[in-house]
Design a protein around this motif. Structure first.
Motif, mmCIF file in Angstrom:
data_model
loop_
_atom_site.group_PDB
_atom_site.id
_atom_site.type_symbol
_atom_site.label_atom_id
_atom_site.label_comp_id
_atom_site.label_asym_id
_atom_site.label_seq_id
_atom_site.Cartn_x
_atom_site.Cartn_y
_atom_site.Cartn_z
ATOM 1 N N ALA A 268 0.840 -1.212 0.000
ATOM 2 C CA ALA A 268 0.000 0.000 0.000
ATOM 3 C C ALA A 268 0.870 1.255 0.000
ATOM 4 O O ALA A 268 0.581 2.221 -0.716
ATOM 5 C CB ALA A 268 -0.946 -0.002 1.194
ATOM 6 N N ASP A 269 1.952 1.238 0.775
ATOM 7 C CA ASP A 269 2.881 2.377 0.794
ATOM 8 C C ASP A 269 3.547 2.560 -0.561
ATOM 9 O O ASP A 269 3.763 3.693 -1.010
ATOM 10 C CB ASP A 269 3.948 2.190 1.872
ATOM 11 C CG ASP A 269 3.402 2.310 3.292
ATOM 12 O OD1 ASP A 269 2.266 2.792 3.466
ATOM 13 O OD2 ASP A 269 4.114 1.890 4.230
ATOM 14 N N ALA A 270 3.876 1.461 -1.234
ATOM 15 C CA ALA A 270 4.493 1.531 -2.561
ATOM 16 C C ALA A 270 3.520 2.135 -3.571
ATOM 17 O O ALA A 270 3.925 2.923 -4.438
ATOM 18 C CB ALA A 270 4.946 0.149 -3.015
ATOM 19 N N ILE A 271 2.249 1.786 -3.462
ATOM 20 C CA ILE A 271 1.243 2.385 -4.343
ATOM 21 C C ILE A 271 1.202 3.892 -4.104
ATOM 22 O O ILE A 271 1.242 4.680 -5.054
ATOM 23 C CB ILE A 271 -0.147 1.754 -4.113
ATOM 24 C CG1 ILE A 271 -0.153 0.299 -4.588
ATOM 25 C CG2 ILE A 271 -1.231 2.557 -4.841
ATOM 26 C CD1 ILE A 271 -1.393 -0.493 -4.187
ATOM 27 N N ALA A 272 1.147 4.296 -2.833
ATOM 28 C CA ALA A 272 1.099 5.720 -2.494
ATOM 29 C C ALA A 272 2.320 6.456 -3.032
ATOM 30 O O ALA A 272 2.205 7.544 -3.620
ATOM 31 C CB ALA A 272 0.999 5.899 -0.984
ATOM 32 N N ASP B 197 4.341 5.540 -5.529
ATOM 33 C CA ASP B 197 4.371 5.562 -6.991
ATOM 34 C C ASP B 197 3.330 6.522 -7.569
ATOM 35 O O ASP B 197 3.572 7.129 -8.616
ATOM 36 C CB ASP B 197 4.196 4.150 -7.549
ATOM 37 C CG ASP B 197 5.465 3.308 -7.389
ATOM 38 O OD1 ASP B 197 6.497 3.857 -6.936
ATOM 39 O OD2 ASP B 197 5.424 2.108 -7.713
ATOM 40 N N VAL B 198 2.215 6.712 -6.888
ATOM 41 C CA VAL B 198 1.241 7.715 -7.316
ATOM 42 C C VAL B 198 1.840 9.107 -7.126
ATOM 43 O O VAL B 198 1.792 9.944 -8.024
ATOM 44 C CB VAL B 198 -0.092 7.572 -6.535
ATOM 45 C CG1 VAL B 198 -0.980 8.799 -6.741
ATOM 46 C CG2 VAL B 198 -0.826 6.309 -6.967
ATOM 47 N N ALA B 199 2.443 9.348 -5.966
ATOM 48 C CA ALA B 199 3.042 10.658 -5.679
ATOM 49 C C ALA B 199 4.185 10.991 -6.631
ATOM 50 O O ALA B 199 4.356 12.153 -7.013
ATOM 51 C CB ALA B 199 3.539 10.694 -4.234
#
Length: 79
Positions: free
Chosen positions: A20-24, A26-28
């Motif tokens: 979930a942190d990696a998704i956040a 990569d979105v940022a």
């Protein structure tokens, strides 16, 4: 973007939270843009060597954060 695979190297804590942190992150950073399709739970689980349940929990966490949304029969997409 079904070819996206997060980098979990050096991330602390539970695997689901690391995903979930990696998704956040990569979105940022712009590596995942709005509307991008994420891999299926099973596909990402195989790529990362985790269980499908771990990916499901990670996607649920990312959805709670407002990062992604799922559509039954279509997939999971970045918001």
């Amino acid at each position: 973007m079904t070819s996206w695979t997060p980098s979990l190297a050096g991330r602390q804590g539970p695997r689901y939270r690391a995903i979930a942190d990696a998704i956040a992150e990569d979105v940022a950073q712009g590596r995942l843009s709005a509307g991008a399709r994420l891999p299926t739970h099973r596909d990402l689980a195989v790529r990362l060597g985790v269980t499908v349940g771990t990916v499901t929990r990670a996607y649920t966490e990312a959805e709670k954060r407002g990062l992604i949304g799922g559509e039954v029969g279509r997939g999971t997409f970045v918001q």
